[in-house]
Design a protein around this motif. Structure first.
Motif, short mmCIF file in Angstrom:
data_model
loop_
_atom_site.label_atom_id
_atom_site.label_comp_id
_atom_site.label_asym_id
_atom_site.label_seq_id
_atom_site.Cartn_x
_atom_site.Cartn_y
_atom_site.Cartn_z
N VAL A 94 -74.67 20.35 26.82
CA VAL A 94 -75.42 21.23 26.40
C VAL A 94 -74.28 20.93 24.65
N LEU A 95 -73.30 21.25 24.75
CA LEU A 95 -72.71 21.96 24.13
C LEU A 95 -72.28 19.90 23.69
N ASP A 96 -72.15 19.38 23.85
CA ASP A 96 -71.75 17.45 23.40
C ASP A 96 -72.81 17.36 22.68
N TYR A 97 -74.01 17.53 23.05
CA TYR A 97 -75.16 17.16 22.40
C TYR A 97 -75.24 17.59 21.16
N VAL A 98 -75.68 19.57 21.42
CA VAL A 98 -75.49 19.89 20.04
C VAL A 98 -74.51 19.32 18.57
N ASN A 99 -73.40 19.10 18.96
CA ASN A 99 -72.43 18.94 18.45
C ASN A 99 -72.29 18.34 18.30
N ALA A 100 -72.92 16.35 18.65
CA ALA A 100 -73.14 14.98 18.27
C ALA A 100 -74.97 15.63 16.98
N ALA A 144 -70.51 26.33 13.21
CA ALA A 144 -71.40 27.52 14.36
C ALA A 144 -70.03 27.14 15.76
N THR A 145 -69.65 28.56 16.46
CA THR A 145 -69.11 29.08 17.38
C THR A 145 -70.21 29.29 18.56
N ALA A 146 -70.51 29.10 19.80
CA ALA A 146 -71.43 29.26 20.58
C ALA A 146 -70.35 29.26 21.89
N PHE A 147 -71.05 30.39 22.02
CA PHE A 147 -70.58 30.32 23.85
C PHE A 147 -71.91 29.72 24.40
N ILE A 148 -72.32 29.05 25.74
CA ILE A 148 -73.34 27.95 26.45
C ILE A 148 -72.61 28.37 27.63
N GLY A 149 -73.67 28.73 28.07
CA GLY A 149 -73.10 29.23 30.23
C GLY A 149 -74.60 29.03 31.35
N LEU A 150 -74.32 27.79 32.60
CA LEU A 150 -75.66 28.17 33.67
C LEU A 150 -75.10 29.41 34.12
N HIS A 152 -83.99 30.63 39.70
CA HIS A 152 -82.26 31.17 40.25
C HIS A 152 -81.12 30.57 39.25
N GLU A 153 -81.72 29.61 38.35
CA GLU A 153 -80.77 29.27 36.78
C GLU A 153 -81.93 30.05 35.85
N LEU A 154 -80.23 30.31 35.33
CA LEU A 154 -80.30 30.06 33.47
C LEU A 154 -79.42 30.10 32.74
N PHE A 155 -79.82 29.41 32.24
CA PHE A 155 -79.24 29.05 31.17
C PHE A 155 -78.77 29.85 29.50
N PHE A 156 -78.00 30.42 29.11
CA PHE A 156 -77.66 31.84 27.91
C PHE A 156 -76.66 30.53 26.87
N THR A 157 -77.32 31.31 25.91
CA THR A 157 -75.95 31.35 24.48
C THR A 157 -76.03 31.96 23.80
N VAL A 158 -74.49 32.15 23.03
CA VAL A 158 -74.04 33.32 22.59
C VAL A 158 -73.73 32.30 21.96
N GLY A 159 -73.82 32.61 20.23
CA GLY A 159 -73.32 31.98 18.86
C GLY A 159 -73.30 32.21 17.95
N ASP A 160 -72.76 31.75 16.96
CA ASP A 160 -72.66 32.82 15.23
C ASP A 160 -72.56 31.54 14.24
N ILE A 161 -73.03 31.59 13.88
CA ILE A 161 -73.07 30.63 12.34
C ILE A 161 -71.92 31.09 11.58
N SER A 162 -71.16 29.97 10.70
CA SER A 162 -70.06 30.76 9.47
C SER A 162 -70.96 31.02 7.98
N ASN A 163 -70.56 32.51 7.61
CA ASN A 163 -70.64 32.74 6.41
C ASN A 163 -71.52 34.43 7.10
N LYS A 164 -72.31 34.16 5.79
CA LYS A 164 -73.74 36.17 6.38
C LYS A 164 -74.45 35.60 5.63
N GLY A 165 -75.41 35.91 6.44
CA GLY A 165 -76.86 36.40 5.12
C GLY A 165 -77.57 35.48 4.99
#
Length: 131
Positions: A104-110, A123-129, A63-76
Motif C-alpha cells: 500500500v505504501l509503495d502504491y501510494v508513494n508511486a 506526506a508522512t504516514a504510518f500504515i498498519g494491518l 478479523h483484519e483491519l487496515f489503518f493509516t495515520v498521516g500528516d500532509i506538510s504545511n498547515k491549514g
C-alpha cells in the motif's frame, strides 16, 4: 468603502472556511469498523479549521483491519487539499490484490509522488494491518 469591502470579504472567507471544515469532516470515518478483538476510538481535532492530518480505518474482514495515520506538510487549507487525495489513493491500493502495509505504501508513494512534488508538498504516514 474599504472597510465595507473588507468586512464582506472576511464574511465570505469565514463562510468558505466553515464549509471547508464541514467538507473535510466527511473524509474521516463516520463510523469505526468493528473488528473482533480490538476496540477503536478516533477523534479529529485540527489545530486550525482544516488541516493536513489524516487517519482512516478499513475493515478487510471481521478479523483484519487496515489503518493509516498521516500528516500532509504545511498547515491549514493547503494541506487540507491533499488529504482526500491521500485517502482515495490508500483506499484504491487496498483493492489491488492482497494488500500489505508495504504494498500500500509503495502504491501510494508511486501514485502521489508527482502531484506532491509539483506542489512542493510531502506526506508522512504510518500504515498498519491488524490481523
Amino acid at each position: 468603502m474599504p472597510s465595507t469591502w473588507l468586512a464582506t470579504h472576511l464574511t465570505t472567507l469565514t463562510h468558505e472556511m466553515t464549509m471547508a471544515k464541514q467538507a473535510q469532516a466527511t473524509f474521516y470515518p463516520q463510523q469505526l469498523p468493528e473488528v473482533n478483538g480490538i476496540a477503536l476510538f478516533a477523534e479529529f481535532r485540527p489545530a486550525m479549521q482544516v488541516s493536513g492530518d489524516y487517519y482512516d480505518f478499513i475493515s478487510l474482514s471481521p478479523h483484519e483491519l487496515f489503518f493509516t495515520v498521516g500528516d500532509i506538510s504545511n498547515k491549514g487549507l493547503t494541506a487540507a487539499f491533499f488529504t482526500p487525495l491521500m485517502r482515495k489513493v490508500v483506499r484504491t491500493a487496498l483493492k489491488l490484490g492482497k494488500p500489505t502495509p508495504q504494498s500500500v505504501l509503495d502504491y501510494v508513494n508511486a501514485d502521489l509522488h508527482d502531484e506532491f512534488s509539483q506542489a512542493t508538498m510531502f506526506a508522512t504516514a504510518f500504515i498498519g494491518l491488524y490481523a
